[in-house]
Design a protein around this motif. Structure first.
Motif, PDB file in Angstrom:
ATOM      1  N   GLY A  84       0.349  12.468   1.379  1.00  0.00           N
ATOM      2  CA  GLY A  84      -0.837  11.459   1.630  1.00  0.00           C
ATOM      3  C   GLY A  84      -1.255  10.893   0.331  1.00  0.00           C
ATOM      4  N   VAL A  85      -2.042  11.415  -0.463  1.00  0.00           N
ATOM      5  CA  VAL A  85      -2.675  10.687  -1.542  1.00  0.00           C
ATOM      6  C   VAL A  85      -1.838  10.035  -2.655  1.00  0.00           C
ATOM      7  CG1 VAL A  85      -4.200  11.383  -3.492  1.00  0.00           C
ATOM      8  CG2 VAL A  85      -4.546  12.457  -1.236  1.00  0.00           C
ATOM      9  N   GLU A  86      -0.814  11.052  -3.194  1.00  0.00           N
ATOM     10  CA  GLU A  86       0.066  10.524  -3.964  1.00  0.00           C
ATOM     11  C   GLU A  86       1.149   9.333  -3.543  1.00  0.00           C
ATOM     12  OE1 GLU A  86       3.600  11.897  -7.002  1.00  0.00           O
ATOM     13  OE2 GLU A  86       2.474  13.427  -5.794  1.00  0.00           O
ATOM     14  N   LYS A  87       1.406   9.477  -2.202  1.00  0.00           N
ATOM     15  CA  LYS A  87       2.472   8.794  -1.760  1.00  0.00           C
ATOM     16  C   LYS A  87       1.733   7.339  -1.557  1.00  0.00           C
ATOM     17  CE  LYS A  87       5.935   8.225   2.101  1.00  0.00           C
ATOM     18  NZ  LYS A  87       6.201   8.766   3.324  1.00  0.00           N
ATOM     19  N   ILE A  88       0.579   7.440  -0.847  1.00  0.00           N
ATOM     20  CA  ILE A  88      -0.140   5.962  -0.627  1.00  0.00           C
ATOM     21  C   ILE A  88      -0.675   5.252  -1.611  1.00  0.00           C
ATOM     22  CG2 ILE A  88      -2.155   5.043   1.005  1.00  0.00           C
ATOM     23  CD1 ILE A  88      -1.183   7.390   3.106  1.00  0.00           C
ATOM     24  N   THR A  89      -1.556   6.119  -2.465  1.00  0.00           N
ATOM     25  CA  THR A  89      -2.334   5.510  -3.737  1.00  0.00           C
ATOM     26  C   THR A  89      -1.217   4.885  -4.615  1.00  0.00           C
ATOM     27  OG1 THR A  89      -2.540   7.651  -4.744  1.00  0.00           O
ATOM     28  CG2 THR A  89      -4.190   6.809  -3.414  1.00  0.00           C
ATOM     29  N   LYS A  90      -0.117   5.573  -4.811  1.00  0.00           N
ATOM     30  CA  LYS A  90       1.139   4.981  -5.641  1.00  0.00           C
ATOM     31  C   LYS A  90       1.429   3.693  -5.151  1.00  0.00           C
ATOM     32  CE  LYS A  90       4.252   7.766  -7.348  1.00  0.00           C
ATOM     33  NZ  LYS A  90       5.145   8.714  -7.363  1.00  0.00           N
ATOM     34  N   LYS A  91       1.772   3.404  -3.969  1.00  0.00           N
ATOM     35  CA  LYS A  91       1.896   2.085  -3.298  1.00  0.00           C
ATOM     36  C   LYS A  91       0.944   1.025  -3.648  1.00  0.00           C
ATOM     37  CE  LYS A  91       5.671   3.885  -0.189  1.00  0.00           C
ATOM     38  NZ  LYS A  91       5.835   4.446   1.261  1.00  0.00           N
TER      39      LYS A  91
ATOM     40  N   CYS B 204      -9.588   7.036   5.248  1.00  0.00           N
ATOM     41  CA  CYS B 204      -9.237   7.867   4.086  1.00  0.00           C
ATOM     42  C   CYS B 204      -9.274   9.431   3.960  1.00  0.00           C
ATOM     43  CB  CYS B 204     -10.359   7.389   2.977  1.00  0.00           C
ATOM     44  SG  CYS B 204     -10.527   5.618   2.542  1.00  0.00           S
ATOM     45  N   PHE B 205     -10.158   9.979   5.037  1.00  0.00           N
ATOM     46  CA  PHE B 205     -10.092  11.414   4.990  1.00  0.00           C
ATOM     47  C   PHE B 205      -8.484  11.889   5.863  1.00  0.00           C
ATOM     48  CE2 PHE B 205     -14.445  12.801   4.427  1.00  0.00           C
ATOM     49  CZ  PHE B 205     -14.289  13.566   3.462  1.00  0.00           C
ATOM     50  N   GLY B 206      -8.249  10.821   6.568  1.00  0.00           N
ATOM     51  CA  GLY B 206      -6.905  11.231   7.214  1.00  0.00           C
ATOM     52  C   GLY B 206      -5.719  11.137   6.226  1.00  0.00           C
ATOM     53  N   ILE B 207      -5.814  10.152   5.305  1.00  0.00           N
ATOM     54  CA  ILE B 207      -4.868  10.022   4.127  1.00  0.00           C
ATOM     55  C   ILE B 207      -4.960  11.297   3.389  1.00  0.00           C
ATOM     56  CG2 ILE B 207      -4.319   9.187   2.064  1.00  0.00           C
ATOM     57  CD1 ILE B 207      -5.261   6.343   3.420  1.00  0.00           C
TER      58      ILE B 207
END
Length: 469
Positions: free
Chosen positions: A179-186, A168-171
């Motif tokens: 990181g945060v927006e791109k991955i959590t949106k999916k 999670c810290f890597g994201i």
């Protein structure tokens, strides 16, 4: 010599039972006005046929003390040690009946009772594995030790915790957009799709109608019995938790919104979506619980023990179980990422350090600070900070839920509305910048005076419920 015994929820075939010399204690199956012994005078096919015909599921009860003693006693007399497996204690008293039978036989040192925390395929795998170990000469203590709870394995829990924190810290380290927006949106899109599929499946189970009525139809009598004040307090406390009010998370993400969009409209969207997701989650859990005769108030074990067992009992259970825990993974990961972004944003603003440096320092800090929670279930299990039965996690939950969330929200409210903080005028200018719904001016009295008193009441009520009521 070791004898492996299980209650009949292990669902093992006669061939496997004979091959591994396993004894089975039958549960009782209640079908209408008739009672049967599972696997003795009724077969699974007959149970399924009855369930399909009656559009409901049969009730079950634990094995009788007499049948357990009748199974245990000959083995003890032949000199066997016994390892007995039972369905999850969250679903039946089978394990407790076995313990009482061991006491009745004065053979507690000879009989090890294992709460499998499972049923069907889950307990079946454990029973077969134990039988293989017995055939290879393992004694009862060695076999019982293998099936200890995950909570009793701090090493494994620590490795899992470090893995989750690092990922999670890597994201977060990848940046806000990449990181945060791109991955959590999916993840959120997939989460919502999976939840809708599971909710439809749960609502169409035989007997699910009772669960839907329990979930959606208010029972004011029960609310009155619990205390209307307690119900309101619980609901408002949940709203603080689910929206991360009071610890800055929602404020951090609000600060990332484009100035072209007003904050009030975004706040309304977040509230509506959060409520819809919560309602869908309830449509997954409650109909399934009632369809399989499971109590819906089992707490965390409902998610990690009861529901997996329900999926095991469903047609295509592995598929539905996999989908459910994918939902859990996405929901948990998105929450952790949001909290970590909050921490990193704070660290970067406070120290002017780079994102990568903030991630490294906070990763180490989070791993260290997470250790007491892990050790609280094993090494530090004797530490009961809030009274008998409590642990380190309960203390941490109390600090966050009963203190940081309400007090943080109170400080935030006063800062936005008081002349000693940001002030009402500057708050309205910021909230109303851009296009969309304006923050209503008529709410000034409410948010400046009434809402702080409500938050203060929640804070005091939390302490009252914990230490007085």
């Amino acid at each position: 010599m070791v004898k492996i015994i299980s209650d009949s929820t292990c669902d093992l075939s006669k061939e496997i039972v004979d091959r591994y010399n396993i004894d089975i204690v039958p549960l009782h199956v209640l079908m209408g006005d008739n009672e049967y012994e599972d696997g003795v005078n009724i077969t699974p096919d007959e149970i399924f046929a009855w369930s399909d015909a009656n559009k409901t599921t049969p009730k079950t009860s634990a094995p009788s003390m007499e049948s357990v003693i009748e199974t245990f006693k000959p083995c003890i007399e032949k000199g066997y040690d016994i390892v007995a497996f039972a369905i999850s204690e969250d679903m039946s008293t089978s394990a407790n009946v076995m313990r009482l039978a061991a006491q009745e036989l004065n053979a507690e040192d000879k009989i090890k009772v294992i709460d499998s925390a499972n049923l069907s395929t889950g307990i079946g795998h454990q029973v077969v594995e134990a039988a293989i170990m017995a055939q290879h000469g393992k004694n009862a203590d060695e076999i019982a030790g293998v099936f200890g709870n995950l909570m009793e394995k701090p090493g494994l829990m620590t490795i899992c915790m470090i893995l989750v924190v690092a990922v999670c810290f890597g994201i977060v380290c990848m940046g806000l957009q990449k990181g945060v927006e791109k991955i959590t949106k999916k993840m959120m899109i997939l989460l919502l799709a999976l939840m809708v599929i599971l909710a439809i499946r749960s609502a169409t189970l035989p007997g699910a109608g009772e669960g839907i009525r329990f979930y959606l139809l208010p029972d004011f009598k029960k609310a009155a019995e619990s205390g209307l004040k307690e119900v309101i307090f619980a609901a408002m406390g949940q709203s603080f938790f689910t929206l991360s009010l009071g610890i800055g998370a929602i404020a951090i993400f609000g600060s990332y919104i484009d100035k072209k969009r007003r904050l009030t409209g975004e706040a309304v969207c977040v509230t509506v979506l959060d409520t819809c997701v919560a309602l869908i989650a309830g449509m997954i859990i409650f109909p399934a619980c009632f369809a399989f005769g499971v109590q819906p108030d089992s707490g965390p074990s409902l998610i990690f023990i009861t529901l997996p067992n329900i999926f095991n009992s469903m047609s295509g259970g592995r598929i539905w179980g996999t989908l459910f825990f994918l939902c859990m993974l996405f929901a948990a990961a998105s929450t952790v990422i949001a909290v970590f972004e909050n921490i990193i944003a704070f660290a970067m603003d406070l120290t002017n350090c780079s994102r990568a440096k903030a991630v490294v320092i906070n990763l180490i800090a989070i791993v260290i600070l997470s250790l007491p929670c892990i050790l609280g279930f094993n090494v530090l299990s004797g530490f009961q900070p809030l009274g008998a039965g409590s642990n380190v996690l309960d203390l941490e939950d109390f600090i966050v839920s009963n203190n940081l969330l309400p007090l943080g929200s109170l400080v935030y409210l006063l800062f936005c509305t008081s002349r000693y903080g940001w002030g009402w005028k500057k708050f309205c200018e910021e909230a109303n910048a851009g296009e969309g719904i304006k923050f209503p001016k008529w709410t000034r009295i409410y948010v400046s005076y009434i809402l702080p008193l409500i938050v203060l009441f929640i804070f005091v009520q939390g302490y009252w419920s914990k230490f007085v009521g």
